[in-house]
Design a protein around this motif. Structure first.
Motif: not given
Length: 386
Positions: A5, A9, A115, A118-119, A122, A374-375, A377-378, A382
């Motif tokens: 992840i 990011t 984030a 990215y979310l 994906t 950001a990673a 948050w992702v 997830q």
């Protein structure tokens, strides 16, 4: 947890920098962030989120669902600036005098935007992600305003999470703490009303400066003589405004206070003492007075379960050496506390490295931590919405 992840990011790093630079150049103060709100809303809308603006005046909630899960998670970032003149020589320096993002809220929002993208790209989750972009954190107005406007009724979440950059903490290191992590703040203003006169004839005056000076000193006895050394409390007079000329006794004086407490009972005692001492000092100097109390403060309390879970997610993502759990509490304040009164969750610190403290004219948000935030948050989204 998928440790790739962070690598993904990092690919958004330049975009996050651009978003942050734009906000940094055009800062807006608490509850006045209309352009910033529109900028954020346009970005998340372009990613495919359902976006609602005007929640608590300038707040935004962006929602995205995937799969058939019925769980939801709230991720919150703030985006207001401070009334401080920036003195840094940056290519993206604030273009507005006496307004600047010197607490890093532009960086917090840029991380959540990264984030968000990215979310959306994906959709590797099963449920609903709610991004809460909050105004007015610096004045403790935004959180309560969004809640009053039906934040959690209109946009239900099972848990809510927040973070803040922390100067002095190792770059990219996370710090978690269970329970009372940040103090309740009460921002009060006390006006002392006297009687003006020529400076050469003080006998014709009722001097509010003398009264105010005595009051400043008397207020220092509240913590030192009334609060146990085992408790945490701060009473600071950060502004004393009175007069413009040396040969004039002014009509009034204004004191601005920042009052911070970690314990509800101690807080009430301290506030009561301020009222009592102010009344007594005013009477002693034959002055009138008015106390203007701000928004009542709240202690930020992290749920133990949510804190340990989030710390575990961070450890899986970045390694145990990058996570401190437990860390320690801070006497700083956050209106995310009001959200944690309504929903379980946690608030953590992310190391900004060796920099000036937030609210300093030379403070600089470390843009190297943008992909890390950001990673995080992702990872939370997830893992929570597996």
């Amino acid at each position: 947890m998928n440790k790739t992840i962070l690598e993904e990011t990092k690919k958004l790093h330049n975009q996050m920098k651009q978003w942050m630079d734009h906000m940094h150049e055009s800062p807006e103060l608490a509850m006045q962030e209309t352009q910033t709100s529109n900028f954020i809303a346009d970005k998340v809308r372009s990613f495919g989120y359902h976006v609602v603006q005007g929640v608590g005046q300038t707040g935004i909630v962006a929602s995205l669902s995937a799969g058939d899960g019925n769980k939801s998670i709230g991720l919150r970032a703030d985006f207001d600036a401070l009334p401080i003149q920036e003195v840094n020589d940056l290519p993206y320096k604030s273009k507005i005098d006496n307004k600047a993002h010197l607490c890093g809220h532009d960086g917090h929002t840029a991380m959540l935007l990264g984030a968000a993208k990215y979310l959306a790209d994906t959709k590797n989750f099963n449920g609903t992600v709610r991004l809460i972009f909050q105004p007015g954190e610096e004045t403790m107005q935004g959180g309560p305003a969004m809640i009053k406007d039906g934040l959690f009724e209109k946009f239900p979440v099972d848990a809510v999470y927040g973070l803040h950059n922390m100067p002095g903490l190792e770059t990219g290191k996370f710090q978690f703490y269970q329970g009372e992590m940040m103090a309740a703040v009460d921002n009060w203003e006390i006006e002392i009303i006297g009687k003006g006169s020529h400076g050469s004839m003080p006998e014709l005056a009722i001097d509010p400066i003398v009264c105010g000076s005595s009051l400043v000193m008397a207020l220092q006895t509240i913590v030192s003589r009334n609060v146990s050394p085992w408790k945490n409390s701060v009473v600071s007079v950060g502004a004393f405004l009175a007069g413009n000329a040396g040969n004039v006794v002014p009509q009034n004086a204004i004191l601005r206070l920042s009052i911070r407490n970690m314990d509800a009972k101690v807080r009430q005692m301290v506030l009561d003492k301020i009222r009592t001492i102010t009344k007594a000092q005013a009477q002693a100097f034959c002055c009138q007075y008015e106390i203007r109390e701000g928004i009542p403060g709240a202690v930020l309390v992290n749920s133990a379960q949510n804190t340990n879970w989030a710390a575990g997610v961070a450890s899986d993502l970045f390694g145990k050496d990058k996570v401190e759990n437990p860390g320690h509490p801070y006497m700083g304040s956050e209106d995310f506390a009001f959200m944690l009164e309504k929903k379980p969750g946690t608030y953590c610190m992310l190391g900004n490295g060796d920099s000036f403290m937030v609210h300093h004219p030379n403070y600089i948000f470390n843009q190297d931590i943008l992909p890390i935030g950001a990673a995080y948050w992702v990872g939370l989204a997830q893992e929570y919405l597996k």
